[in-house]
Motif scaffolding. Structure first.
Motif, PDB file in Angstrom:
ATOM      1  N   UNK A  62       9.829   7.186  72.795  1.00  0.00           N
ATOM      2  CA  UNK A  62      10.829   7.429  71.746  1.00  0.00           C
ATOM      3  C   UNK A  62      11.722   6.213  71.535  1.00  0.00           C
ATOM      4  N   UNK A  63      12.167   5.618  72.623  1.00  0.00           N
ATOM      5  CA  UNK A  63      13.032   4.445  72.544  1.00  0.00           C
ATOM      6  C   UNK A  63      12.318   3.276  71.865  1.00  0.00           C
ATOM      7  N   UNK A  64      11.086   3.025  72.260  1.00  0.00           N
ATOM      8  CA  UNK A  64      10.344   1.916  71.663  1.00  0.00           C
ATOM      9  C   UNK A  64      10.067   2.143  70.178  1.00  0.00           C
ATOM     10  N   UNK A  65       9.765   3.381  69.810  1.00  0.00           N
ATOM     11  CA  UNK A  65       9.543   3.693  68.391  1.00  0.00           C
ATOM     12  C   UNK A  65      10.825   3.493  67.595  1.00  0.00           C
ATOM     13  N   UNK A  66      11.940   3.906  68.182  1.00  0.00           N
ATOM     14  CA  UNK A  66      13.236   3.751  67.528  1.00  0.00           C
ATOM     15  C   UNK A  66      13.570   2.269  67.327  1.00  0.00           C
ATOM     16  N   UNK A 124      11.458  -0.194  67.179  1.00  0.00           N
ATOM     17  CA  UNK A 124      10.517  -0.745  66.207  1.00  0.00           C
ATOM     18  C   UNK A 124      10.969  -0.422  64.782  1.00  0.00           C
ATOM     19  N   UNK A 125      11.419   0.799  64.572  1.00  0.00           N
ATOM     20  CA  UNK A 125      11.909   1.208  63.251  1.00  0.00           C
ATOM     21  C   UNK A 125      13.147   0.400  62.855  1.00  0.00           C
ATOM     22  N   UNK A 126      14.084   0.248  63.777  1.00  0.00           N
ATOM     23  CA  UNK A 126      15.286  -0.536  63.504  1.00  0.00           C
ATOM     24  C   UNK A 126      14.938  -1.982  63.181  1.00  0.00           C
ATOM     25  N   UNK A 127      13.999  -2.539  63.907  1.00  0.00           N
ATOM     26  CA  UNK A 127      13.589  -3.926  63.701  1.00  0.00           C
ATOM     27  C   UNK A 127      12.986  -4.104  62.308  1.00  0.00           C
TER      28      UNK A 127
END
Length: 142
Positions: free
Chosen positions: A18-22, A24-27
């Motif tokens: 979840x953290x990595x997906x979040x 990635x989305x922010x980036x």
């Protein structure tokens, strides 16, 4: 790399994913500073790996329900985390995850824990297990 704030926490595979997906989305939404290529590679590979594991189908609700349900078992944080990440389906798997399992749990209590894991943390391959069981039953009848 400098450690800004020291904390010790255990994260489940679901939380890491979840953290990595979040991130990635922010980036993608922001024009952030260019990150080191090796960091992006590690993030990509972890996302790819975790996306193929059981945690990809978990929800925050399942995680919460599981942790509430196992409170009475006296498991350590690390044991809960291992069970949450691996979703064991047999007594052998449970014995590998819980220290001194035979001394701490009766066979009945162990079976209760296995059923609890199956109920609160369903896996995609649960359907496959049921199909295999049905095929074995059909073969035995013949």
């Amino acid at each position: 790399m400098e450690i800004v704030e020291t904390r010790s926490a255990l994260l489940s595979n679901f939380e890491v994913l979840s953290l990595l997906k979040e991130q990635e989305t922010e980036r993608k939404q922001q024009a952030q500073h260019k990150l080191p290529e090796n960091l992006l590679t590690v993030e990509f590979e972890v996302l790819q790996f975790l996306g193929e594991t059981a945690c990809a189908t978990q929800s925050q609700e399942q995680l919460t329900n599981f942790l509430e349900a196992v409170k009475s078992y006296g498991l350590t944080r690390a044991e809960k985390l291992q069970i949450l990440n691996l979703r064991p389906r047999s007594a052998v798997e449970i014995h590998l995850l819980i220290e001194e399992c035979e001394e701490r749990f009766s066979q009945e209590r162990l079976e209760e824990l296995i059923q609890l894991v199956k109920k609160t943390l369903p896996r995609d391959d649960d359907d496959d297990d049921n199909e295999v069981d049905e095929e074995n039953d059909d073969q035995m009848e013949e």
